[in-house]
Design a protein around this motif. Structure first.
Motif, PDB file in Angstrom:
ATOM      1  N   ALA A 149      -5.369   4.362  10.172  1.00  0.00           N
ATOM      2  CA  ALA A 149      -6.324   5.165   9.406  1.00  0.00           C
ATOM      3  C   ALA A 149      -6.104   6.662   9.562  1.00  0.00           C
ATOM      4  O   ALA A 149      -6.412   7.438   8.642  1.00  0.00           O
TER       5      ALA A 149
ATOM      6  N   LEU B 154      -4.470   8.758   6.829  1.00  0.00           N
ATOM      7  CA  LEU B 154      -5.278   8.796   5.611  1.00  0.00           C
ATOM      8  C   LEU B 154      -6.342   9.873   5.693  1.00  0.00           C
ATOM      9  O   LEU B 154      -6.564  10.622   4.737  1.00  0.00           O
TER      10      LEU B 154
ATOM     11  N   TYR C   9      -8.422  11.251   2.401  1.00  0.00           N
ATOM     12  CA  TYR C   9      -9.028   9.989   1.963  1.00  0.00           C
ATOM     13  C   TYR C   9     -10.368   9.805   2.667  1.00  0.00           C
ATOM     14  O   TYR C   9     -10.471   9.952   3.885  1.00  0.00           O
TER      15      TYR C   9
ATOM     16  N   TYR D 130     -13.805   7.507   3.701  1.00  0.00           N
ATOM     17  CA  TYR D 130     -14.051   6.111   4.092  1.00  0.00           C
ATOM     18  C   TYR D 130     -15.048   5.445   3.146  1.00  0.00           C
ATOM     19  O   TYR D 130     -16.041   6.046   2.728  1.00  0.00           O
TER      20      TYR D 130
ATOM     21  N   LYS E 265      -9.789   9.435  -3.654  1.00  0.00           N
ATOM     22  CA  LYS E 265      -8.960   8.922  -2.555  1.00  0.00           C
ATOM     23  C   LYS E 265      -9.857   8.290  -1.499  1.00  0.00           C
ATOM     24  O   LYS E 265     -10.697   8.967  -0.899  1.00  0.00           O
TER      25      LYS E 265
ATOM     26  N   TRP F  61     -10.340   5.102   1.724  1.00  0.00           N
ATOM     27  CA  TRP F  61      -9.731   4.143   2.644  1.00  0.00           C
ATOM     28  C   TRP F  61     -10.812   3.246   3.210  1.00  0.00           C
ATOM     29  O   TRP F  61     -11.993   3.587   3.226  1.00  0.00           O
TER      30      TRP F  61
ATOM     31  N   SER G 241     -11.573  -0.280   6.129  1.00  0.00           N
ATOM     32  CA  SER G 241     -11.130  -1.124   7.233  1.00  0.00           C
ATOM     33  C   SER G 241     -12.100  -2.285   7.329  1.00  0.00           C
ATOM     34  O   SER G 241     -13.316  -2.079   7.380  1.00  0.00           O
TER      35      SER G 241
ATOM     36  N   ALA H 139      -5.948   1.583   1.575  1.00  0.00           N
ATOM     37  CA  ALA H 139      -6.115   2.894   0.943  1.00  0.00           C
ATOM     38  C   ALA H 139      -5.954   2.749  -0.556  1.00  0.00           C
ATOM     39  O   ALA H 139      -5.105   1.986  -1.023  1.00  0.00           O
TER      40      ALA H 139
ATOM     41  N   LEU I 117       1.382   7.540  -0.584  1.00  0.00           N
ATOM     42  CA  LEU I 117       0.815   6.391   0.108  1.00  0.00           C
ATOM     43  C   LEU I 117       1.862   5.658   0.935  1.00  0.00           C
ATOM     44  O   LEU I 117       1.592   5.224   2.066  1.00  0.00           O
TER      45      LEU I 117
ATOM     46  N   GLY J 241      -2.450   1.822  -4.527  1.00  0.00           N
ATOM     47  CA  GLY J 241      -3.029   1.601  -3.202  1.00  0.00           C
ATOM     48  C   GLY J 241      -2.206   0.663  -2.362  1.00  0.00           C
ATOM     49  O   GLY J 241      -1.194   0.107  -2.811  1.00  0.00           O
TER      50      GLY J 241
END
Length: 421
Positions: free
Chosen positions: A30, A33, A38, A40, A106, A108, A110, A132, A146, A303
């Protein structure tokens, strides 16, 4: 005596001994990013089943065989998310993120994904990814960005034995011509009924079939690279040029398709040959038509998703051990009830001051308590009895060297912060 219950088939528990590595991998994937702007995003683990059947594709194994589905008491048909892109794009459209700021949006994420697959090492029914998405822009440099960010993430973990496979899947102008040529070729093969059906819906998916009996028949199949229009060729060459300029090595793989229907133009995969059949540790590509597939406006996007589970396995294969933080820096060992009261208060003060600290529980004697301190991985032990406290002191023991020194209670927090820094 163990419980009569076990983790469901195809899942596993992340226990404290492994958690430090897993968390370090998530952070490493992460970190690039966040540095690249980017933001979250987190989406529900279940969505309307049609989001995936439309976006991921009816012909994919994910939709036709692998989704965990459920029907609510209210009659809604839902599915546990098998991948993250469709959910992130749905959230972007629902919140109008593409209308309130600069493009691309942009993002990201998890989290865990779910697929009903035959469990094996590296392939689980619940698995974790860091992903992402760059939504709303068509630019070869964005595709390359990316790929570079993923490359940098893997390198930051110390991984070296991975390769980047790169291909172009064309666009709505040139792919239909190739699709027709490939279907004509596939109709002349001896394929099972399911594969024949897949060939009629999305023939590119047949190229992704890993079965030897299918791959053997695909020798001589038409290649998409020979059907790319001039725009797609130029776009792909620009992606390749940016990667080369950034010093990122890649391999052109004209058979690389990936397993989702929404990909267009740039597609890529990160593979680690030390993982056997489950060699893909991450991958992604451009999906310019997905927004329209799920009812949104035209939003060209790109992505990737990187597998946390397989990245951990790749680290094991290369013999890389990530430094893990101890559960506590300080472990308190009180000798007597008065000492327990004082040291519990001290531990609380240390935690509030940003020092990780723990204290022995369960009324252990000195010998057992010191063993607990050693097992904790802490650097220092605080030991105090009635005589120490009468002088407003505690004994600070370095658990690495064995050195022990008295420290005034009112100076303990400052002393420990200095030593730990």
């Amino acid at each position: 005596m163990s419980s009569s219950f076990q983790a469901p088939k195809g899942t596993y528990d992340i226990l404290p001994a492994e958690a430090a590595t897993v968390l370090a991998v998530r952070e490493a994937l992460a970190a690039p990013l966040r540095r690249a702007g980017y933001g979250y995003i987190e989406t529900p683990v279940f969505e309307d089943i049609n989001l995936f059947s439309r976006g991921v594709g009816e012909s994919t194994d994910i939709v036709s065989k692998e989704m965990f589905t459920l029907t609510t008491l209210g009659g809604d048909n839902l599915a546990l998310r098998p991948e993250g892109t469709a959910s992130v794009l749905r959230a972007t459209l629902e919140a109008n993120l593409h209308r309130v700021g600069n493009l691309p949006v942009k993002l990201w994420y998890s989290g865990s994904q779910y697929r009903y697959e035959k469990p094996q090492k590296g392939r689980y029914r619940q698995f974790w990814q860091v992903g992402a998405e760059a939504i709303g822009a068509e630019d070869p440099a964005l595709d390359a960005e990316l790929i570079i960010l993923a490359f940098d993430a893997y390198r930051s973990l110390g991984l070296r034995d991975f390769r980047i496979l790169l291909n172009s899947l064309g666009d709505k102008q040139c792919r239909p011509v190739y699709r027709a040529a490939l279907q004509e070729f596939l109709r002349g093969l001896d394929l099972d009924a399911d594969t024949v059906r897949r060939a009629e819906i999305n023939p590119l998916r047949v190229l992704d079939d890993k079965r030897p009996e299918v791959q053997k028949q695909l020798v001589g199949a038409p290649m998409l690279v020979d059907y790319l229009c001039e725009d797609c060729k130029a776009y792909h060459e620009q992606v390749r040029a940016v990667l080369t300029d950034a010093g990122v090595a890649f391999e052109d793989d004209t058979k690389l398709v990936r397993g989702l229907d929404y990909y267009t133009r740039t597609t890529f995969e990160f593979v680690h040959d030390g993982l056997g059949s489950q060699s893909a540790v991450g991958g992604g590509g451009r999906y310019d038509g997905l927004s329209e597939m799920i009812g949104g406006p035209a939003l060209p996007s790109v992505g990737w998703a990187l597998g946390v589970d397989r990245t951990v396995l790749a680290l094991e294969v290369e013999g890389i051990e990530l430094p893990g933080a101890a559960a506590s820096d300080v472990f308190a060992v009180p000798l007597g009830e008065q000492a327990r009261t004082v040291l519990f208060r001290t531990v609380t003060e240390l935690r509030r001051a940003g020092v990780s600290a723990d204290i022995v529980f369960g009324g252990k004697g000195l010998k057992a308590a010191m063993k607990a301190a050693d097992r904790s991985g802490a650097r220092y032990a605080l030991v105090a009895g009635d005589r120490d406290l009468a002088d407003d002191l505690v004994q600070l023991k370095d658990l690495t060297t064995g050195d022990q020194t008295p420290v005034a209670l009112d100076a303990l927090v400052t002393t420990l912060k200095e030593k730990l820094s």
